[in-house]
Design a protein around this motif. Structure first.
Motif, PDB file in Angstrom:
ATOM      1  N   UNK A  42     -61.467-113.978 -12.938  1.00 23.80           N
ATOM      2  CA  UNK A  42     -61.930-115.362 -13.141  1.00 23.80           C
ATOM      3  C   UNK A  42     -62.797-115.918 -12.003  1.00 23.80           C
ATOM      4  N   UNK A  43     -62.439-115.630 -10.749  1.00 23.20           N
ATOM      5  CA  UNK A  43     -63.231-116.165  -9.622  1.00 23.20           C
ATOM      6  C   UNK A  43     -64.627-115.533  -9.613  1.00 23.20           C
ATOM      7  N   UNK A  44     -64.706-114.237  -9.973  1.00 21.50           N
ATOM      8  CA  UNK A  44     -66.007-113.561 -10.023  1.00 21.50           C
ATOM      9  C   UNK A  44     -66.839-114.099 -11.189  1.00 21.50           C
ATOM     10  N   UNK A  45     -66.192-114.260 -12.328  1.00 26.53           N
ATOM     11  CA  UNK A  45     -66.876-114.749 -13.526  1.00 26.53           C
ATOM     12  C   UNK A  45     -67.504-116.121 -13.289  1.00 26.53           C
ATOM     13  N   UNK A  46     -66.761-116.985 -12.572  1.00 28.24           N
ATOM     14  CA  UNK A  46     -67.246-118.356 -12.390  1.00 28.24           C
ATOM     15  C   UNK A  46     -68.188-118.525 -11.191  1.00 28.24           C
ATOM     16  N   UNK A  80     -61.894-112.377  -4.588  1.00 35.06           N
ATOM     17  CA  UNK A  80     -62.876-113.279  -3.952  1.00 35.06           C
ATOM     18  C   UNK A  80     -64.006-112.501  -3.269  1.00 35.06           C
ATOM     19  N   UNK A  81     -63.662-111.381  -2.629  1.00 35.11           N
ATOM     20  CA  UNK A  81     -64.664-110.643  -1.835  1.00 35.11           C
ATOM     21  C   UNK A  81     -65.868-110.240  -2.693  1.00 35.11           C
ATOM     22  N   UNK A  82     -65.602-109.643  -3.849  1.00 35.66           N
ATOM     23  CA  UNK A  82     -66.724-109.233  -4.708  1.00 35.66           C
ATOM     24  C   UNK A  82     -67.428-110.440  -5.320  1.00 35.66           C
ATOM     25  N   UNK A  83     -66.730-111.568  -5.420  1.00 35.70           N
ATOM     26  CA  UNK A  83     -67.345-112.782  -5.981  1.00 35.70           C
ATOM     27  C   UNK A  83     -68.538-113.230  -5.141  1.00 35.70           C
ATOM     28  N   UNK A  84     -68.500-112.976  -3.814  1.00 32.56           N
ATOM     29  CA  UNK A  84     -69.685-113.312  -3.005  1.00 32.56           C
ATOM     30  C   UNK A  84     -70.516-112.086  -2.641  1.00 32.56           C
ATOM     31  N   UNK A  85     -69.879-110.901  -2.512  1.00 37.15           N
ATOM     32  CA  UNK A  85     -70.644-109.710  -2.128  1.00 37.15           C
ATOM     33  C   UNK A  85     -71.642-109.277  -3.202  1.00 37.15           C
ATOM     34  N   UNK A  86     -71.223-109.283  -4.466  1.00 37.08           N
ATOM     35  CA  UNK A  86     -72.110-108.799  -5.539  1.00 37.08           C
ATOM     36  C   UNK A  86     -73.407-109.607  -5.628  1.00 37.08           C
ATOM     37  N   UNK A  87     -73.320-110.957  -5.728  1.00 41.16           N
ATOM     38  CA  UNK A  87     -74.585-111.703  -5.791  1.00 41.16           C
ATOM     39  C   UNK A  87     -75.384-111.649  -4.494  1.00 41.16           C
TER      40      UNK A  87
END
Length: 368
Positions: free
Chosen positions: A27-31, A52-59
């Motif tokens: 959910x955190x990555x999706x949003x 959370x880590x991939x939520x900012x690393x990917x973009x």
């Protein structure tokens, strides 16, 4: 369920994620991913262990250009362990985009870091103290920074890094993207975030009660004098596969490690007072299950994602409900069953009442 492809990630990143067995965003990555990818400032609140880590690393990987020889991304995180963990995640994404990554944290040879900085670095992952050291030496230049991430912001402030963080922000361009990721959004975090952000998007992932549903909690009523014997009794009964034992201070960790080691338990300590190389060795051994019991302060184990932890022992009661949830959240992950034991003396009643109110549970009592 939304797929990563729908979040506008490149084919190279999608195939790298697939290779790692990561198929659907949390959910955190999706949003968060689209907001970050589109250049928005973001304040995100989600529990530890939610991705959370991939939520900012990917973009960030999407937005950083390998052809530009400047530092474009900076992630500031409170502890060395978290810096290492984020670096490991970032290194896995190099398959998709070959960015030059520097991990800058205390306890690691600054000479080697300075040498690496002579090359072109695209992404820096750092703890506040070491980063300021580099900024003072002018060995890091943030003039062309695109994205600044404050990771585990609540913990950063709790550990007294407010001045350091504000000093770091002064070294970054006014026109930058700022991302603030935190397990809790207390007033301090909000103040820091809004002061340094432009019209941020707010992402809040509700705390999942589910995480506690997989965890069987027991309260051991004891006294300070009998606590160590009570712990040993439970350790012998349970004989966990992998366990973390939390103590309040470094000194308490030191003393308990000596006592348990002398009694023949396979244990090692982890806290901020150890050298960086020692901390890394201990973490590696624990992840490989060479160590059965990790005796740690909460700060040292904060945010660490260690698979296979079956038991958590709160040798010292945490200072509040939030810390309790963080600690016991080390177990019962990925649908597995977890077991936790909280050792409480009569003097702990006030904190215990607050914890039980927060988790909406009267923890089953047991007297040895």
């Amino acid at each position: 369920m939304i797929k990563f492809k729908e979040l506008g990630l490149s084919d190279d990143i999608l195939s790298t994620l697939k290779f790692q067995g990561i198929n659907e965003p949390t959910p955190i990555q999706e949003q968060s991913i689209m907001f970050v990818k589109d250049g928005n400032d973001v304040i995100a609140e989600a529990q530890t262990g939610t991705g959370k880590t991939l939520a900012f690393l990917l973009p960030m990987f999407e937005n950083i250009s390998p052809d530009i020889d400047t530092i474009q991304g900076l992630i500031v995180t409170p502890t060395r362990e978290l810096a290492i963990q984020i670096t490991q995640e970032a290194m896995k994404l190099k398959e998709a985009k070959d960015l030059n990554i520097l991990a800058a944290y205390g306890g690691k040879d600054i000479g080697a870091q300075l040498k690496k900085l002579k090359g072109n670095i695209h992404l820096v992952i750092a703890t506040p103290g070491r980063l300021l050291d580099h900024l003072d030496r002018k060995s890091i230049n943030l003039d062309h920074l695109k994205t600044l991430v404050l990771d585990e912001a609540d913990q950063m402030l709790l550990m007294g890094f407010k001045n350091e963080v504000e000093s770091i922000i002064k070294h970054t361009p006014k026109k930058r993207q700022t991302l603030c990721f935190s397990a809790t959004m207390n007033s301090q975090v909000k103040k820091l975030a809004y002061k340094n952000m432009c019209d941020p998007k707010l992402v809040i992932i509700e705390k999942e009660e589910v995480t506690l549903k997989n965890i069987e909690q027991v309260l051991i009523e004891t006294t300070d004098r009998r606590k160590q014997d009570a712990l040993c009794t439970i350790l012998d009964e349970e004989n966990p596969f992998m366990a973390i034992i939390f103590c309040r201070t470094q000194r308490r960790v030191d003393n308990l490690e000596v006592a348990l080691y002398q009694k023949g338990y396979n244990c090692q300590k982890l806290h901020g007072g150890l050298s960086q190389s020692k901390r890394e060795r201990v973490m590696k051994a624990f992840k490989k299950t060479d160590i059965q019991y990790l005796i740690a302060t909460e700060v040292a184990a904060r945010g660490l994602d260690i698979a296979g932890v079956t038991h958590v022992f709160n040798y010292d009661i945490p200072e509040n409900a939030e810390s309790y949830i963080h600690r016991i959240g080390r177990t019962g992950r990925a649908g597995e069953k977890g077991y936790t034991f909280l050792f409480a003396a009569p003097k702990d009643k006030k904190i215990l009442d607050a914890i039980e109110t927060e988790i909406k549970l009267h923890i089953p009592r047991r007297t040895l």
